[in-house]
Design an enzyme around this catalytic site. Structure first.
Site, PDB file in Angstrom:
ATOM      1  N   ARG A 297      38.774 -40.124  22.911  1.00  0.00           N
ATOM      2  CA  ARG A 297      39.654 -39.143  23.542  1.00  0.00           C
ATOM      3  C   ARG A 297      39.095 -37.738  23.383  1.00  0.00           C
ATOM      4  O   ARG A 297      39.212 -36.912  24.287  1.00  0.00           O
ATOM      5  CB  ARG A 297      41.074 -39.274  22.977  1.00  0.00           C
ATOM      6  CG  ARG A 297      41.772 -40.498  23.547  1.00  0.00           C
ATOM      7  CD  ARG A 297      43.136 -40.765  22.979  1.00  0.00           C
ATOM      8  NE  ARG A 297      43.757 -41.872  23.716  1.00  0.00           N
ATOM      9  CZ  ARG A 297      44.818 -42.536  23.330  1.00  0.00           C
ATOM     10  NH1 ARG A 297      45.404 -42.231  22.191  1.00  0.00           N
ATOM     11  NH2 ARG A 297      45.303 -43.509  24.064  1.00  0.00           N
ATOM     12  N   TYR A 441      42.301 -41.099  32.716  1.00  0.00           N
ATOM     13  CA  TYR A 441      41.909 -42.242  31.890  1.00  0.00           C
ATOM     14  C   TYR A 441      41.925 -41.913  30.402  1.00  0.00           C
ATOM     15  O   TYR A 441      42.102 -40.769  30.014  1.00  0.00           O
ATOM     16  CB  TYR A 441      40.605 -42.866  32.337  1.00  0.00           C
ATOM     17  CG  TYR A 441      39.325 -42.066  32.390  1.00  0.00           C
ATOM     18  CD1 TYR A 441      39.144 -40.880  31.721  1.00  0.00           C
ATOM     19  CD2 TYR A 441      38.250 -42.560  33.136  1.00  0.00           C
ATOM     20  CE1 TYR A 441      37.947 -40.194  31.776  1.00  0.00           C
ATOM     21  CE2 TYR A 441      37.038 -41.880  33.207  1.00  0.00           C
ATOM     22  CZ  TYR A 441      36.889 -40.702  32.526  1.00  0.00           C
ATOM     23  OH  TYR A 441      35.704 -40.031  32.586  1.00  0.00           O
ATOM     24  N   GLU A 442      41.764 -42.961  29.585  1.00  0.00           N
ATOM     25  CA  GLU A 442      41.919 -42.870  28.123  1.00  0.00           C
ATOM     26  C   GLU A 442      43.307 -42.362  27.733  1.00  0.00           C
ATOM     27  O   GLU A 442      43.476 -41.649  26.749  1.00  0.00           O
ATOM     28  CB  GLU A 442      40.835 -41.972  27.502  1.00  0.00           C
ATOM     29  CG  GLU A 442      39.466 -42.600  27.411  1.00  0.00           C
ATOM     30  CD  GLU A 442      39.403 -43.755  26.418  1.00  0.00           C
ATOM     31  OE1 GLU A 442      40.230 -43.806  25.505  1.00  0.00           O
ATOM     32  OE2 GLU A 442      38.513 -44.608  26.576  1.00  0.00           O
ATOM     33  N   GLY A 443      44.307 -42.715  28.512  1.00  0.00           N
ATOM     34  CA  GLY A 443      45.673 -42.249  28.274  1.00  0.00           C
ATOM     35  C   GLY A 443      45.933 -40.995  29.075  1.00  0.00           C
ATOM     36  O   GLY A 443      45.325 -39.956  28.820  1.00  0.00           O
TER      37      GLY A 443
END
Length: 591
Positions: A297, A441-443
């Site tokens: 992140r 993306y990645e949350g």
């Protein structure tokens, strides 16, 4: 588009003068014999050369050509396999990897700078080594020694790649809903079956093998996220002697047609009884996956910073050369029909905003990377725990704030070009398209904001929030009178954040909607305050360097940040304090 040049001078300033990281590295026994200032400088120099000279020239052509899927095989754009081979041969895939398995062993504070250079050169290209590094992190932290010995050396060497297979068509953020299954076999392996979507680098022609980390559920798994396990599933099975064997029972069903990152293969992956091995303990797959989340992140946040840096480099070159109209104060370029657009106040506003956000973001991402290094390498238990707490708090800010501001910065860069910024040949519109995915993306950034406010701040009763505030107040107390022009507004911003945090801790008890209603604006208040801390640190490091353009430029940009960007916290704070009620005045059918 301007040729990319790695911002090495600013990276050295942040590493050596703002945070004095060589001193930290020498104080940590695990790093003392691995890296010093000279080693770090040499690594950054070489990374700057390969990213600017080999990878950056592929950025536009890779976007134009994109990836191609045919009969389950994916071809990357022309030049990508050769460039990836050169990148891997330089050891860059394993820059942060354990030397016991062939990595360089560099701290995250250095690999973060390498990631920025890579992603500025080409975000789409940079995703391939990034996913491999992320897979390596989880394998290194949770896999058996046999699996580590078998897979990590070739992954660090870039001979094999990695992917992370989480998302399914019906399950995005809510991974507890996944349907992929893993059936145990008599030999200790598992047969993995299911479909995963949005898998970056799930199939490509850059390496001879791809090692997939797949989230799946055992037959007797508990319901929800408590029943997820993690499995290592290679594209090509590996024999006992390390040679490649049969193709595993998995395939790429298609690739996505996307807004940006066209040269990155985003795959639908089908696992049809593929052979895999468990990584970590049964039903502890999310914990194993989250080992790499703080790193990844932060890495996605750095992607936002990187695209903003590339956009700025092109915009500043264009603004110096493009002539249009005269300066408000009268002609500047007397020998030309018009002045360079850099004389115009609004162009300067955009350029200074880009510069301030990029350099603030570089300092902040390095600060978070430094905490990751302390948490990993320090022998002081208290220092490790404190750094862990800071990482937990700041990771969602690093991911969401850096990428939100990355998009703002790339849009400013496009705007500086005017109509030419909308034309593909100048490259600015590609950066806007590429950067956009980083907020998703990645949350998604909304999920990151909920994580910050809901889990980290309110969920800890404010405990996780305190160490960062203590760092800032300690700096303010020691900065000295000569720093008052920076510390006074920093202290006011911190007091505002303190008061807002306290107010939200109380409001969350009253209404369950308040956290979700406030979270995005709260994260931005937090982010601008954090950047104010970074700019005060940088101003202190630049003080007293009269006659040096770099340091004078740093102080001028700091003044711009405090005068024109930090005040954004006031409107954001007002939005938070307005509460959640106005969000629920409409019924669903009235939208």
């Amino acid at each position: 588009m301007a040729d990319y040049k790695a911002p090495l001078r600013d990276m050295r300033f942040v590493l050596n003068e703002v945070f004095d990281l060589p001193r930290l590295w020498q104080s940590l026994p695990a790093l003392a014999d691995v890296v010093d200032a000279e080693t770090a400088d040499a690594i950054l120099e070489e990374a700057g050369k390969i990213t600017a000279g080999t990878i950056a020239p592929l950025n536009r052509s890779g976007d134009e050509e994109g990836c191609r899927w045919q009969d389950g095989k994916v071809s990357t754009p022309t030049g990508y396999p050769e460039a990836y081979r050169l990148y891997a041969e330089g050891g860059w895939v394993g820059v942060g990897g354990d030397p016991a398995y062939g990595g360089m062993g560099m701290p995250k504070a250095i690999s973060a700078q390498v990631e920025e250079m890579m992603n500025s050169a080409s975000l789409a290209f940079g995703l391939y080594p990034m996913l491999t590094s992320g897979a390596c992190l989880s394998i290194y932290a949770h896999a058996s020694e046999a699996l580590k010995q078998k897979y990590l050396p070739n992954m660090y060497a870039g001979v094999w790649a990695g992917s992370m297979c989480l998302t399914e068509p019906h399950a995005g953020t809510d991974l507890g809903m996944i349907r992929t299954r893993a059936e145990p076999q008599a030999d200790g392996s598992y047969k993995v079956s299911g479909t995963k979507i949005f898998i970056t680098g799930g199939e490509h022609d850059l390496t001879e093998n791809i090692i997939h980390l797949v989230l799946a559920k055992l037959p007797d798994a508990p319901a929800g996220s408590r029943g997820i396990s993690l499995f290592l599933v290679p594209k090509v099975l590996v024999n006992e002697d390390g040679s490649l064997g049969e193709r595993n029972a998995l395939s790429c069903g298609s690739i996505e047609h996307k807004m940006g990152i066209q040269a990155s293969a985003t795959c639908v992956m089908n696992f049809d009884g593929a052979t895999g091995w468990m990584v970590g303990e049964p039903n502890k797959g999310l914990a194993a996956m989250f080992t790499m989340m703080n790193y990844e992140r932060l890495g996605v946040g750095i992607q936002g910073l990187a695209t903003g840096e590339r956009s700025y480099q092109s915009a500043i070159e264009y603004a110096r050369e493009r002539i249009q109209s005269r300066a408000p104060t009268g002609p500047v370029a007397q020998d030309k029909a018009a002045d360079p657009i850099i004389v115009h106040p609004d162009v300067r506003r955009m350029l200074l905003t880009m510069k301030a956000l990029n350099e603030g973001g570089r300092a902040f991402s390095t600060y978070v990377a430094m905490q990751l290094d302390i948490a990993k390498f320090s022998e002081d238990t208290e220092a490790r725990q404190r750094a862990d707490a800071l990482v937990a708090l700041l990771t969602p800010v690093a991911k969401a704030f850096l990428t939100d501001l990355g998009l703002e910065t790339t849009v400013h860069g496009q705007q500086v070009f005017g109509g030419h910024g909308f034309i593909r040949e100048w490259g600015q519109e590609q950066l806007v398209r590429d950067c956009r995915i980083t907020q998703i993306y990645e949350g998604t950034n909304g999920i990151q904001a909920l994580d910050l406010l809901g889990r980290k701040v309110v969920g800890s009763g404010g405990e996780l929030y305190r160490p960062f505030v203590e760092d800032i107040r300690a700096f303010i107390g020691s900065a000295g009178a000569e720093m008052a022009e920076f510390t006074a507004p920093l202290e006011a911003a911190l007091n505002n954040l303190d008061e807002l945090t306290g107010w939200l801790l109380e409001e969350a008890k009253r209404s369950p909607n308040e956290i979700g209603a406030a979270s995005v604006e709260y994260l931005h208040v937090f982010g601008y305050t954090a950047y104010a801390f970074m700019w005060a640190l940088m101003a202190k490091a630049a003080m007293g360097r009269d006659g040096d353009d770099f340091y004078q430029g740093k102080l001028a940009t700091a003044r711009f940040y405090f005068a024109r960007l930090l005040p954004r916290i006031h409107s954001l704070t007002a939005s938070v304090r307005a509460g959640s009620e106005s969000l629920y005045l409409l019924e669903a059918g009235q939208f």
